[in-house]
Design a protein around this motif. Sequence first.
Motif, mmCIF file in Angstrom:
data_model
loop_
_atom_site.group_PDB
_atom_site.id
_atom_site.type_symbol
_atom_site.label_atom_id
_atom_site.label_comp_id
_atom_site.label_asym_id
_atom_site.label_seq_id
_atom_site.Cartn_x
_atom_site.Cartn_y
_atom_site.Cartn_z
ATOM 1 N N ILE A 1 -17.520 68.676 -42.744
ATOM 2 C CA ILE A 1 -17.476 67.405 -42.030
ATOM 3 C C ILE A 1 -17.739 67.678 -40.557
ATOM 4 C CG2 ILE A 1 -16.011 65.457 -41.350
ATOM 5 C CD1 ILE A 1 -14.578 65.741 -44.031
ATOM 6 N N SER B 1 -12.443 63.773 -41.729
ATOM 7 C CA SER B 1 -12.624 62.680 -42.682
ATOM 8 C C SER B 1 -13.822 61.818 -42.294
ATOM 9 C CB SER B 1 -11.353 61.808 -42.713
ATOM 10 O OG SER B 1 -11.340 60.956 -43.833
ATOM 11 N N GLN B 2 -14.299 61.019 -43.226
ATOM 12 C CA GLN B 2 -15.436 60.132 -42.974
ATOM 13 C C GLN B 2 -14.928 58.817 -42.377
ATOM 14 O OE1 GLN B 2 -17.340 60.067 -46.813
ATOM 15 N NE2 GLN B 2 -18.380 62.015 -46.477
ATOM 16 N N SER C 1 -19.668 61.881 -39.025
ATOM 17 C CA SER C 1 -18.968 62.874 -39.840
ATOM 18 C C SER C 1 -19.866 63.567 -40.852
ATOM 19 C CB SER C 1 -17.799 62.217 -40.582
ATOM 20 O OG SER C 1 -18.268 61.149 -41.406
ATOM 21 N N ALA D 1 -14.203 60.763 -37.178
ATOM 22 C CA ALA D 1 -14.112 61.952 -38.035
ATOM 23 C C ALA D 1 -12.711 62.556 -38.087
ATOM 24 C CB ALA D 1 -15.130 63.014 -37.624
ATOM 25 N N THR D 2 -11.693 61.803 -37.621
ATOM 26 C CA THR D 2 -10.304 62.243 -37.815
ATOM 27 C C THR D 2 -9.724 61.512 -39.021
ATOM 28 O OG1 THR D 2 -9.365 60.529 -36.371
ATOM 29 C CG2 THR D 2 -9.984 62.637 -35.345
ATOM 30 N N ASP E 1 -15.317 67.795 -47.353
ATOM 31 C CA ASP E 1 -15.578 66.662 -48.243
ATOM 32 C C ASP E 1 -16.085 67.205 -49.568
ATOM 33 O OD1 ASP E 1 -16.703 64.467 -49.591
ATOM 34 O OD2 ASP E 1 -18.455 64.409 -48.273
#
Length: 417
Positions: free
Chosen positions: A279, A285-286, A217, A290-291, A308
């Motif tokens: 991202i 998301s991290q 990510s 990456a979901t 982010d």
Amino acid sequence: MLKTFSSAISPLLDRRSQGHSLPAGLYTRQDVFEADLDVFFHKHWIYVGLECDVPEPGDAHVIDLGSASIILLRDDDGRIRVFHNVCRHRGTRLLDSGSSIISKLVCPYHQWTYELSGELAYAPHMGTSFDKTCRSLKPVHFKSIGGLIYVCLSEAPPEDIDALERTMKERLAPYDLANSKVAFQTEIIETGNWKLTIENNRECYHCSSNHPELCVSFIDLDFGFDPETLNPEDREEAEKHQALYDERTRQWEAQGHPSAAVEQLVDCATNFRTQRLVIAGAGESQTPDATAASAKLMGTMTRKDLGDTHLWGHNCWHHFMGDHAVTTLIIPLGPDRTLVRTKWLVHKDAVEGRDYDLDKLTSVWIATNGQDAQLVARSHAGILDPAYEPGPYSPFTEGQLDNFATWYIDRMRANGY
């Protein structure tokens, strides 16, 4: 003692060369460690915790900072307070480290009792002429910046905290950190100097070869590259990425989401940087894929594709995403030991197992923190070696390390070293 330390440390500061890492003694010596605590953790603003660490009246949280100790609490009226963890009788610690729930602050030694607002309510056997109003708990200067608690133990805190406050008030508002909760927390004791911990965090030169989980990510190109050493295919990829980054930032800004980089890194007391980062991959998301890790988004967020929002200071780094946030603080414990405390935040109403999976939420940064701890330990061990001499920073990927080292030297000088 200050004068003795100053005369001993000053030659080390003189030996630092621009564009190079610090002389070994600035990482390894006990006198430097004690000076660092005094200058950077007592006289500067530092991040210590969150409003959501103390969500209800009577919630208290103790943070130890070298020989100093402070209490973060919420009083009976729901207001945040920060006090020195020192009884006004004979100096006894009122609360132990960590979190607790209290109705009043009662000294375990002689039972002096304080209201949650800090006023001394009860002091047995002190006589009728004793004036309780002169013995309230000593308050600590603090600011809640978007739900992040910053404190300064000095009587004269640096005024340039206002730039951080102005910048982050708008950027953090949609995440509503005050109405989040800590879903998980970890603590690592890194075997290395606190400055190495910060230096490691401020570059991604090492990311692609050390952080496979994070790089799903996280885009290491965001933190610089040497275009002359890239092959044509990689150079084209880097140029496309930069174009995408510029366009995404323009779109976010046009939609009312502050995104451009804001830096206050040198020629200042309060050191910080923030930027909305793209991202990679699924772009949400991290997490391992990456979901988003949480179906219930933070605060008033309605989108998972706003990147982010990262923020760092000289003892912290944070990542704020649509579904969760990761906050990290560091506290030096010795010349070669550094506490790294990380918290994962979700919406206060999010339910584990229904709205989010804890492993998906935490696994990337748990792995990354462990990998970084090993790197910091290896760095510190190498600096202890007699063969160590300060090495050159990459102008392409380690410019922020040069900024940090320059700021460090300047602030030591400004404080008499």
